[in-house]
Design a protein around this motif. Structure first.
Motif, PDB file in Angstrom:
ATOM      1  N   ARG A  48       0.763  -1.167  -0.011  1.00  0.00           N
ATOM      2  CA  ARG A  48      -0.139  -0.052   0.073  1.00  0.00           C
ATOM      3  C   ARG A  48       0.723   1.284  -0.192  1.00  0.00           C
ATOM      4  N   TYR A  59       4.383   0.032  17.545  1.00  0.00           N
ATOM      5  CA  TYR A  59       3.899   0.565  16.308  1.00  0.00           C
ATOM      6  C   TYR A  59       4.884   1.266  15.349  1.00  0.00           C
ATOM      7  N   ARG A  77       5.922   3.581  12.078  1.00  0.00           N
ATOM      8  CA  ARG A  77       5.476   4.624  11.342  1.00  0.00           C
ATOM      9  C   ARG A  77       6.568   4.799  10.161  1.00  0.00           C
ATOM     10  N   LYS A 104      -2.307   7.276   1.258  1.00  0.00           N
ATOM     11  CA  LYS A 104      -1.933   7.729   2.572  1.00  0.00           C
ATOM     12  C   LYS A 104      -0.952   8.832   2.822  1.00  0.00           C
ATOM     13  N   TYR A 108      -2.899  15.083   6.454  1.00  0.00           N
ATOM     14  CA  TYR A 108      -4.600  14.550   7.111  1.00  0.00           C
ATOM     15  C   TYR A 108      -5.005  15.668   7.590  1.00  0.00           C
ATOM     16  N   ASN A 138      -8.914  15.026   8.087  1.00  0.00           N
ATOM     17  CA  ASN A 138      -9.068  13.825   9.097  1.00  0.00           C
ATOM     18  C   ASN A 138      -8.813  14.713  10.662  1.00  0.00           C
ATOM     19  N   GLU A 152     -16.110   6.407   6.490  1.00  0.00           N
ATOM     20  CA  GLU A 152     -15.340   5.928   7.632  1.00  0.00           C
ATOM     21  C   GLU A 152     -15.137   6.769   8.902  1.00  0.00           C
ATOM     22  N   GLY A 162      -9.917   7.865  11.562  1.00  0.00           N
ATOM     23  CA  GLY A 162      -8.514   6.890  11.115  1.00  0.00           C
ATOM     24  C   GLY A 162      -8.693   5.565  11.414  1.00  0.00           C
ATOM     25  N   ASP A 163     -10.219   4.973  11.170  1.00  0.00           N
ATOM     26  CA  ASP A 163     -10.495   3.743  11.245  1.00  0.00           C
ATOM     27  C   ASP A 163     -11.801   3.522  10.303  1.00  0.00           C
ATOM     28  N   LEU A 221     -10.880   4.572   3.421  1.00  0.00           N
ATOM     29  CA  LEU A 221      -9.431   3.851   3.006  1.00  0.00           C
ATOM     30  C   LEU A 221      -9.856   2.224   3.006  1.00  0.00           C
ATOM     31  N   GLY A 247      -8.822  -0.324   4.301  1.00  0.00           N
ATOM     32  CA  GLY A 247      -8.173  -0.836   5.316  1.00  0.00           C
ATOM     33  C   GLY A 247      -7.603  -2.113   5.746  1.00  0.00           C
ATOM     34  N   ILE A 248      -6.491  -2.257   6.105  1.00  0.00           N
ATOM     35  CA  ILE A 248      -5.693  -3.772   6.185  1.00  0.00           C
ATOM     36  C   ILE A 248      -6.404  -4.557   7.434  1.00  0.00           C
ATOM     37  N   THR A 249      -6.765  -3.708   8.469  1.00  0.00           N
ATOM     38  CA  THR A 249      -7.493  -4.507   9.394  1.00  0.00           C
ATOM     39  C   THR A 249      -8.988  -4.835   9.055  1.00  0.00           C
ATOM     40  N   GLY A 277      -8.946  -0.811  12.693  1.00  0.00           N
ATOM     41  CA  GLY A 277      -7.648   0.292  12.172  1.00  0.00           C
ATOM     42  C   GLY A 277      -6.483  -0.646  12.835  1.00  0.00           C
ATOM     43  N   THR A 278      -5.154  -0.121  12.077  1.00  0.00           N
ATOM     44  CA  THR A 278      -4.149  -0.549  12.776  1.00  0.00           C
ATOM     45  C   THR A 278      -3.759  -0.180  14.169  1.00  0.00           C
TER      46      THR A 278
HETATM   47  N1  PXG Z   1      -8.797   5.006   7.687  1.00  0.00           N
HETATM   48  C1  PXG Z   1      -7.842   5.980   7.549  1.00  0.00           C
HETATM   49  C2  PXG Z   1      -8.221   7.429   7.053  1.00  0.00           C
HETATM   50  C3  PXG Z   1      -6.736   5.751   8.138  1.00  0.00           C
HETATM   51  O1  PXG Z   1      -5.802   6.707   7.876  1.00  0.00           O
HETATM   52  C4  PXG Z   1      -7.343   3.529   8.585  1.00  0.00           C
HETATM   53  C5  PXG Z   1      -8.856   3.835   8.195  1.00  0.00           C
HETATM   54  C6  PXG Z   1      -7.309   1.982   8.962  1.00  0.00           C
HETATM   55  O2  PXG Z   1      -6.747   1.338   8.190  1.00  0.00           O
HETATM   56  P1  PXG Z   1      -5.755   0.284   8.413  1.00  0.00           P
HETATM   57  O3  PXG Z   1      -4.962  -0.273   7.064  1.00  0.00           O
HETATM   58  O4  PXG Z   1      -4.743   0.717   9.316  1.00  0.00           O
HETATM   59  O5  PXG Z   1      -6.628  -1.097   8.836  1.00  0.00           O
HETATM   60  C7  PXG Z   1      -6.545   4.531   8.545  1.00  0.00           C
HETATM   61  C8  PXG Z   1      -5.285   3.877   9.211  1.00  0.00           C
HETATM   62  C9  PXG Z   1      -1.037   7.106  12.482  1.00  0.00           C
HETATM   63  C10 PXG Z   1      -2.453   6.759  12.285  1.00  0.00           C
HETATM   64  O6  PXG Z   1      -0.853   8.049  13.409  1.00  0.00           O
HETATM   65  C11 PXG Z   1      -2.742   5.959  11.051  1.00  0.00           C
HETATM   66  C12 PXG Z   1      -3.871   5.668  10.659  1.00  0.00           C
HETATM   67  C13 PXG Z   1      -4.853   6.072  11.285  1.00  0.00           C
HETATM   68  C14 PXG Z   1      -4.797   6.827  12.660  1.00  0.00           C
HETATM   69  C15 PXG Z   1      -3.656   7.121  12.989  1.00  0.00           C
HETATM   70  O7  PXG Z   1      -0.053   6.567  12.256  1.00  0.00           O
HETATM   71  N2  PXG Z   1      -4.286   4.969   9.319  1.00  0.00           N
END
Ligand code: PXG
Length: 315
Positions: free
Chosen positions: A75, A111, A113, A174, A178, A181, A207, A210-211, A231, A233-235, A270-271
């Motif tokens: 991704r 975690y 990044r 991504k 941001y 958001n 959504e 961030g989830d 997104l 999302g992988i989760t 979300g991750t």
């Molecule tokens: N939606 C958005 C907008 C995201 O950024 C997810 C859903 C969940 O996707 P995954 O693939 O993680 O299941 C995300 C994930 C950070 C952070 O600070 C990253 C995310 C969300 C909140 C904080 O690294 N990304």
């Protein structure tokens, strides 16, 4: 079989090691080198800072394994490709750099990044003025919501800030910008809630900030399709697969606020968030106002799965 002495000693040693490591400054991967955090610096002329020009990923480490590493790296490279950003190392090298950074910090749970910035350039938008992208890898920890919320569930509002359409920037990128958001997150915090539902420009549920979002209604699980602006999302993908293993098919259907108001259960994925229940929406209880039965089952199943799968780190 009785446990040998070395097997008994291992968890204790691990605990001592991780306690020692957590008091140390972090070790950061920056453009090919692992440096202490106070030396991990980038230029004020980096377009990642000047324009939010770059991409990122967030990845979890569970039990000494990096969860869904390949999926996250793919991704990341897709996000970069979509914005014409050439990552200066190959995906295989990025995988090794990620594992090396986790090992350097002795992290067994945490975690990661990954941040790719456009790199140093002159003032002005033109990304072609930036000869080389920068690669940053941070391996640390993240706590998106207070710990007790994993028991009691989150409260949500509808955010006024909408998820922009893919006619602007694709929600699949991504990017380092941001702000959209973040504006939505500010609304949640000001309303005294932890999270919020972001609608797309048509008013359908996309959504959270961030989830991804799911609802359960009469044993039917539903999540908005990716085309609603969330997104991929992988989760989200992991949870859909776990549900399928439980014999439950998750339906992807366009959702409105009505669907959440009338749901029996709601949960977010979300991750950073992992899997977490939502129990209140726009001041109304969701279902009976407590985390739902299926949600709780899924949280437990996710924990087991995440702790048993992933790319192992060599410490
Ligand atoms: N939606 C958005 C907008 C995201 O950024 C997810 C859903 C969940 O996707 P995954 O693939 O993680 O299941 C995300 C994930 C950070 C952070 O600070 C990253 C995310 C969300 C909140 C904080 O690294 N990304």
């Amino acid at each position: 079989m009785p446990l040998g002495k070395s097997q008994l000693a291992k968890p204790l040693l691990r605990r001592i090691l991780s306690a020692l490591m957590s008091s140390q400054p972090l070790k950061i991967y920056l453009d090919g080198e692992i440096v202490p955090e106070n030396e991990a610096k980038i230029s004020v002329f980096d377009h990642g800072l000047l324009y939010g020009d770059g991409v990122f990923e967030g990845i979890r480490i569970y039990n000494g394994r990096v969860f869904k590493l390949t999926e996250h790296l793919e991704r990341l490279y897709d996000s970069a490709r979509a914005i014409c950003l050439t990552i200066p190392i190959s995906i295989a090298e990025m995988e090794q750099a990620t594992l090396k950074t986790v090992a350097a910090n002795g992290l067994r749970d945490g975690y990661i990044r990954l941040v790719i910035t456009r790199g140093v350039g002159s003032l002005g938008l033109n990304p072609y003025q930036c000869p080389k992208a920068s690669v940053i890898i941070i391996a640390s920890s993240i706590a998106l919501y207070p710990k007790e919320r994993y028991e009691t569930g989150l409260t949500l509002i509808t955010c006024g800030t909408r998820r922009p359409s893919s006619a602007a920037l694709s929600p699949q990128v991504k990017s380092l910008n941001y702000l959209n958001n973040i504006m939505a997150k500010i609304e949640c915090m000001q309303a005294g809630c932890e999270e919020g539902i972001m609608l797309n420009e048509q008013g359908f549920v996309a959504e959270c900030t961030g989830d991804n979002v799911f609802i359960v209604k009469r044993d039917q699980v539903t999540t908005p399709p990716i085309s609603s602006g969330g997104l991929d999302g992988i989760t989200r993908q992991t949870v859909i697969a776990l549900l399928s293993e439980m014999g439950i098919t998750c339906r992807e259907a366009v959702m409105t606020r009505y669907d959440i108001y009338t749901a029996d259960e709601c949960f977010l994925t979300g991750t950073a968030a992992e899997v977490i229940a939502a129990v209140q929406y726009d001041r109304r209880p969701i279902g009976d106002g407590k985390p739902g039965k299926l949600t709780e089952k899924l949280i437990a199943a996710f924990k087991v799965y995440a702790n048993a799968h992933g790319t192992p780190v060599t410490y």
